[in-house]
Design an enzyme around this catalytic site. Sequence first.
Site, PDB file in Angstrom:
ATOM      1  N   HIS A 468       0.832  -1.203   0.000  1.00  0.00           N
ATOM      2  CA  HIS A 468       0.000   0.000   0.000  1.00  0.00           C
ATOM      3  C   HIS A 468       0.873   1.262   0.000  1.00  0.00           C
ATOM      4  CE1 HIS A 468      -3.252  -2.565   2.262  1.00  0.00           C
ATOM      5  NE2 HIS A 468      -3.154  -2.888   0.980  1.00  0.00           N
ATOM      6  N   PRO A 469       1.782   1.412  -0.976  1.00  0.00           N
ATOM      7  CA  PRO A 469       2.639   2.602  -0.974  1.00  0.00           C
ATOM      8  C   PRO A 469       1.859   3.855  -1.351  1.00  0.00           C
ATOM      9  CG  PRO A 469       2.997   1.370  -2.990  1.00  0.00           C
ATOM     10  CD  PRO A 469       2.047   0.541  -2.151  1.00  0.00           C
TER      11      PRO A 469
END
Length: 552
Positions: A468-469
Site C-alpha cells: 500500500h505505498p
Amino acid sequence: MQADYVIVGAGSAGCAMAYRLSEAGRSVIVIEHGGTDAGPLIQMPAALSYPMNMKRYDWGYMTEPEPHLGGRRLVAPRGKVIGGSSSINGMVYVRGHARDFDHWRDSGAEGWGYADVLPYYKRMESWDDGGHGGDPAWRGTDGPLHVSRGPRKNPLFHAFVEAGRQAGYPVTADYNGQQQEGFGAFEQTVHKGRRWSAANAYLKPALRRETCTLVRGLAEKIVIKDGRATGVQLRRGGKSEVIEARAEVILAASAFNSPKLLMLSGIGPAAHLAEHGIEVVADRAGVGQNLQDHLEMYIQYASKLPVTLYKHWNIVSKALIGAQWLFTKTGLGASNNFESCAFIRSQAGVEYPDIQYHFLPIAVRYDGQAAAEGHGFQAHTGPMRSGSRGAVTLRSSDPAEAPKILFNYMSLESDWEDFRRCIRLTREIFQQAAFAPYVKHEILPGMAAQTDDELDDVIRAHAESAYHPCGTCKMGRREDPMAVVDPECRVIGVEGLRVADSSIFPRITNGNLNGPSVMTGEKASDHILGRAPLAAANEAPWIHPDWQRQQR
C-alpha cells in the site's frame, strides 16, 4: 500524436480519469508501459498470487535494504499492465475511515474531508451486498466499479467474526458504511466471478469512445516549456517521441513512478536533481518524500479439522477449480477468498481503528508458499498508522532504471510497541471459544515468542509489505514547502501539470488503497474539468462513544 489530456499510467486513478474526461467529450491519450490484462491469471480472482509475482505484469521493484528489518530487501510490486495495480492486487475494497479524510482536510488538502469524498465513493460504486445486510443509504448503486461480497461458505469465516464478538468487539454490517469499527464481511472488486479492475470498470468502456486512445510505451519525462507542461516524452519501438497535451499532462503512475517522473523532468529537491545532472525546473523538496505503507504479519494457526482451503492445494483440485471458473465463472475461483475482516482500535484513547485484519482460511504467503503444516488459517494484521516515513529517489537519470525505494519501516519505537500490541490482541481473538474446534497450535509467530524481544525478532524476520505505498507527492497548501500538489491536484510551480494517484495522499488511509485511489481519480476529474465538486454529504460516521476510556 496529441490530445487535450495526456494521462501517464492506466492504473486505478488513471483509468477513472480517462473515463470521466472522455465522457465529457475531451480527447484523452493514456500512456501505459504494460500490456494486456487478458487471460485467467488476472481475471480469475482466486489466482491473485500469480500476476503479482510475474515480471510480465509487475514492475519488479524491490526496496533498498531496510535498516530496521535486519537489512532485508522487500518486494514492492506495482502493476505494469492495463488496470495497473488493480489488475494484480488482492481485490479487497476498503474506502478508508471518515477520520482519515478529515485528517487530509485538516493537514491542508481542503475539500478532501469525508463529507467531500463520500459523494465520489457513491458515484463510483455499484454495490451488491448479496442481501447480507449493509448500509444502502451510504453506498452507490450505478457506478462503474462493482463491489460485492464473497459467499462466506467456509465455517472459518463465521468463526472469525464470532471470535471477535466473544472478545468484546462490535460486529459491523458494513465497514464501508456508517461503522467501520468491528468484525464483519469483507468486500471485493469482483463482478460476475471476474476481477473487476479499473481496466474492466473504466478503461475498456472509455476506449470504446472515439475520444480515448491507449498508447504503449515508457514515459521518459514530461516536456516543459516556459514553466508549462506541454507533453510527455515516450519511448516505444526503440525511439523517443513526444505526445503533446493541448490542455494538461496528468501523472497517475503510482507512488513510485509519479515522483520518479517528476524528478526526471526537473521537478523535485534541487540538490538531488543536481546530483544526477538534471536541470531544475521547480525546486520542490517534497517530491519523493513522505513515503508510507502498511507493514503486516501473517498470524498463522494449524487447524485440527480439515476444513481449510489446503485440501485444494494440489494440481488436480486447482485444475478443477480453474475449469469450473473458466466455463461458469463460479466456485472457489470466483472469490479472492478474503471474505471476513475486522477493524479495531489498539487501545483506549485511539479515536478510530488503527488495526486491520484480513482473514484467510488457509495458511499461505502472498508468493503462493503454503505453510508446511498443511491445514491452517491466518489473519494478516499490522498497525494502520505508523509514523515511519521513507522516500523514493532517483538511482540515475536513466528513465529505464528503477527508482530507489526505502520505506524506513519500523524506524520509531512506537512502531514496535504498536506491532507487539497487534500480535497480542490477535492471539486473544484466536483463543476465543469460536476457534476452540479449529486451533491446533500457533505456527507464526509461534508460542515460544512471548517477550517483547522475542516478538521483535519475529517481526524483524517476518513482517511483509501489504503493498500500500502512497504519499510521495503530498497534497497540501501551496505555502507548505513539502506539498507537491495543491487540493486541485495541480503541481505547485509548474503550469498544466497534475498528479492524481495514491502518491498525493497526505497520510495513508485505513485499509487497502485501491478504493481511495479510484476515488482520487474520480474527484480529480471534476477539478480538471473545472466543474463544481459534488455537494458535500451530511452523513455522520459512527465513532465508539467511549473511545477515550475503552479499547473495545
